[in-house]
Scaffold this motif. Structure first.
Motif, PDB file in Angstrom:
ATOM      1  N   LYS A   4      22.102  15.601  35.836  1.00 16.44           N
ATOM      2  CA  LYS A   4      23.236  15.940  36.727  1.00 16.44           C
ATOM      3  C   LYS A   4      24.372  16.630  35.983  1.00 16.44           C
ATOM      4  N   LYS A   5      24.638  16.154  34.759  1.00 20.75           N
ATOM      5  CA  LYS A   5      25.737  16.761  33.991  1.00 20.75           C
ATOM      6  C   LYS A   5      25.410  18.212  33.649  1.00 20.75           C
ATOM      7  N   VAL A   6      24.154  18.443  33.247  1.00 24.80           N
ATOM      8  CA  VAL A   6      23.738  19.812  32.903  1.00 24.80           C
ATOM      9  C   VAL A   6      23.798  20.678  34.163  1.00 24.80           C
ATOM     10  N   GLN A   7      23.337  20.133  35.283  1.00 26.59           N
ATOM     11  CA  GLN A   7      23.380  20.875  36.548  1.00 26.59           C
ATOM     12  C   GLN A   7      24.820  21.288  36.893  1.00 26.59           C
ATOM     13  N   GLY A   8      25.750  20.339  36.752  1.00 28.21           N
ATOM     14  CA  GLY A   8      27.158  20.638  37.049  1.00 28.21           C
ATOM     15  C   GLY A   8      27.696  21.719  36.128  1.00 28.21           C
ATOM     16  N   ALA A   9      27.362  21.620  34.841  1.00 25.32           N
ATOM     17  CA  ALA A   9      27.852  22.605  33.867  1.00 25.32           C
ATOM     18  C   ALA A   9      27.234  23.977  34.127  1.00 25.32           C
ATOM     19  N   MET A  10      25.995  23.997  34.619  1.00 27.29           N
ATOM     20  CA  MET A  10      25.363  25.293  34.928  1.00 27.29           C
ATOM     21  C   MET A  10      25.993  25.914  36.170  1.00 27.29           C
ATOM     22  N   ASN A  11      26.367  25.087  37.124  1.00 29.00           N
ATOM     23  CA  ASN A  11      27.091  25.610  38.285  1.00 29.00           C
ATOM     24  C   ASN A  11      28.431  26.211  37.845  1.00 29.00           C
ATOM     25  N   ASP A  12      29.098  25.544  36.913  1.00 29.58           N
ATOM     26  CA  ASP A  12      30.356  26.105  36.376  1.00 29.58           C
ATOM     27  C   ASP A  12      30.086  27.460  35.711  1.00 29.58           C
ATOM     28  N   GLN A  13      28.947  27.548  35.023  1.00 24.88           N
ATOM     29  CA  GLN A  13      28.632  28.793  34.311  1.00 24.88           C
ATOM     30  C   GLN A  13      28.294  29.922  35.291  1.00 24.88           C
ATOM     31  N   ILE A  14      27.685  29.595  36.428  1.00 22.84           N
ATOM     32  CA  ILE A  14      27.424  30.631  37.450  1.00 22.84           C
ATOM     33  C   ILE A  14      28.763  31.241  37.879  1.00 22.84           C
ATOM     34  N   GLN A  15      29.751  30.369  38.073  1.00 27.06           N
ATOM     35  CA  GLN A  15      31.083  30.860  38.452  1.00 27.06           C
ATOM     36  C   GLN A  15      31.638  31.793  37.365  1.00 27.06           C
ATOM     37  N   ARG A  67      20.775  21.998  42.795  1.00 20.93           N
ATOM     38  CA  ARG A  67      21.450  22.629  43.938  1.00 20.93           C
ATOM     39  C   ARG A  67      22.571  23.515  43.403  1.00 20.93           C
ATOM     40  N   VAL A  68      22.503  24.800  43.774  1.00 20.46           N
ATOM     41  CA  VAL A  68      23.570  25.725  43.395  1.00 20.46           C
ATOM     42  C   VAL A  68      24.762  25.525  44.325  1.00 20.46           C
ATOM     43  N   MET A  69      25.931  25.336  43.749  1.00 18.34           N
ATOM     44  CA  MET A  69      27.169  25.198  44.535  1.00 18.34           C
ATOM     45  C   MET A  69      28.157  26.231  44.004  1.00 18.34           C
ATOM     46  N   LEU A  70      28.354  27.308  44.777  1.00 20.41           N
ATOM     47  CA  LEU A  70      29.238  28.379  44.305  1.00 20.41           C
ATOM     48  C   LEU A  70      30.696  27.950  44.338  1.00 20.41           C
ATOM     49  N   GLN A  71      31.450  28.486  43.396  1.00 17.95           N
ATOM     50  CA  GLN A  71      32.872  28.137  43.273  1.00 17.95           C
ATOM     51  C   GLN A  71      33.736  29.395  43.416  1.00 17.95           C
ATOM     52  N   ALA A  72      35.023  29.179  43.632  1.00 18.41           N
ATOM     53  CA  ALA A  72      35.958  30.301  43.818  1.00 18.41           C
ATOM     54  C   ALA A  72      36.072  31.145  42.552  1.00 18.41           C
ATOM     55  N   ILE A  73      36.299  32.428  42.764  1.00 17.22           N
ATOM     56  CA  ILE A  73      36.500  33.368  41.648  1.00 17.22           C
ATOM     57  C   ILE A  73      37.968  33.811  41.662  1.00 17.22           C
ATOM     58  N   GLY A  74      38.581  33.818  40.480  1.00 13.22           N
ATOM     59  CA  GLY A  74      40.012  34.154  40.383  1.00 13.22           C
ATOM     60  C   GLY A  74      40.292  35.655  40.466  1.00 13.22           C
ATOM     61  N   GLN A  75      41.553  35.965  40.608  1.00 14.63           N
ATOM     62  CA  GLN A  75      42.021  37.364  40.621  1.00 14.63           C
ATOM     63  C   GLN A  75      41.797  37.977  39.235  1.00 14.63           C
ATOM     64  N   PRO A  76      41.092  39.104  39.167  1.00 15.23           N
ATOM     65  CA  PRO A  76      40.919  39.734  37.845  1.00 15.23           C
ATOM     66  C   PRO A  76      42.156  40.550  37.467  1.00 15.23           C
ATOM     67  N   PRO A  77      42.354  40.821  36.174  1.00 10.71           N
ATOM     68  CA  PRO A  77      43.463  41.720  35.791  1.00 10.71           C
ATOM     69  C   PRO A  77      43.174  43.117  36.330  1.00 10.71           C
ATOM     70  N   THR A  78      44.221  43.832  36.746  1.00 12.73           N
ATOM     71  CA  THR A  78      44.013  45.176  37.307  1.00 12.73           C
ATOM     72  C   THR A  78      44.721  46.262  36.494  1.00 12.73           C
ATOM     73  N   GLU A  79      45.713  45.875  35.714  1.00 17.65           N
ATOM     74  CA  GLU A  79      46.469  46.860  34.932  1.00 17.65           C
ATOM     75  C   GLU A  79      46.306  46.586  33.446  1.00 17.65           C
ATOM     76  N   PHE A  80      46.205  47.663  32.673  1.00 14.17           N
ATOM     77  CA  PHE A  80      46.039  47.550  31.221  1.00 14.17           C
ATOM     78  C   PHE A  80      46.905  48.614  30.548  1.00 14.17           C
ATOM     79  N   GLU A  81      47.215  48.375  29.288  1.00 12.40           N
ATOM     80  CA  GLU A  81      48.050  49.319  28.522  1.00 12.40           C
ATOM     81  C   GLU A  81      47.291  50.573  28.121  1.00 12.40           C
ATOM     82  N   SER A  82      46.005  50.390  27.821  1.00 11.90           N
ATOM     83  CA  SER A  82      45.228  51.499  27.248  1.00 11.90           C
ATOM     84  C   SER A  82      43.738  51.127  27.272  1.00 11.90           C
TER      85      SER A  82
END
Ligand code: OFO
Length: 170
Positions: A4-15, A67-82
């Motif tokens: 179960k612990k490995v399963q949970g950590a793999m779900n985190d990694q899918i995210q 069981r795959v349980m998808l999680q929310a994805i955060g806002q990616p950065p959109t602006e960069f210096e170079s």
């Protein structure tokens, strides 16, 4: 029995893999805005690679009866210096991902989950490649500095990158 612990950590990694894909797509969009189609192409291929990584975990969790349980994805950065800053961020991101893969491997060892150790070996090797690829471009961009002509040449070169086998053509 799939631990179960490995399963949970793999779900985190899918995210994390899907979040990585989203970050690289945002970087691609930044390069499109700079009219650097080669770098944009490189980032779109990277996006597809991350998506493929997510699916490797997705399929593996299912294959183990989990069981795959998808999680929310955060806002990616959109602006960069170079362009250099983009690849410095990409390298830092890959180093962070390497840490997570290593933690996941350590958990599989701790839980005596041998199939997961074998599965994760591919990712351990892949992270060596991921860090090297981003690191090489950081070195290249650091060398050329503000030389616009050299930047265009590098843009052409990195744009040769092809999507991974099995991914949709770009
Ligand atoms: Fe960039 O290797 Fe997956 O996350």
């Amino acid at each position: 029995m799939f631990d179960k612990k490995v399963q949970g950590a793999m779900n985190d990694q899918i995210q994390r893999e899907l979040e990585s894909a989203y970050i690289y797509l945002s970087m691609a969009a930044y390069f499109e805005g700079l009219n650097l189609p080669g770098f944009a192409q490189w980032m779109k291929v990277q996006y597809r690679e991350e998506e493929a990584h997510a699916f490797k975990f997705y399929d593996y969790v299912n294959d183990r009866g989990g069981r795959v349980m998808l999680q929310a994805i955060g806002q990616p950065p959109t602006e960069f210096e170079s362009p250099l800053e983009v690849f410095e961020k990409a390298l830092a991101h890959e180093k962070k991902i390497t840490g997570h893969i290593n933690d996941l491997y350590a958990l599989a060892v701790q839980q005596n989950d041998y199939p997961s150790q074998v599965f994760l070996q591919w990712f351990v090797e892949e992270q060596v490649e991921e860090e090297k690829t981003a690191g090489d471009i950081v070195t290249l961009l650091s060398r050329i500095g503000d030389n616009e002509h050299a930047l265009i040449m590098v843009d052409r070169e990195v744009g040769q990158r092809q999507p991974p086998a099995g991914a949709g053509a770009e």
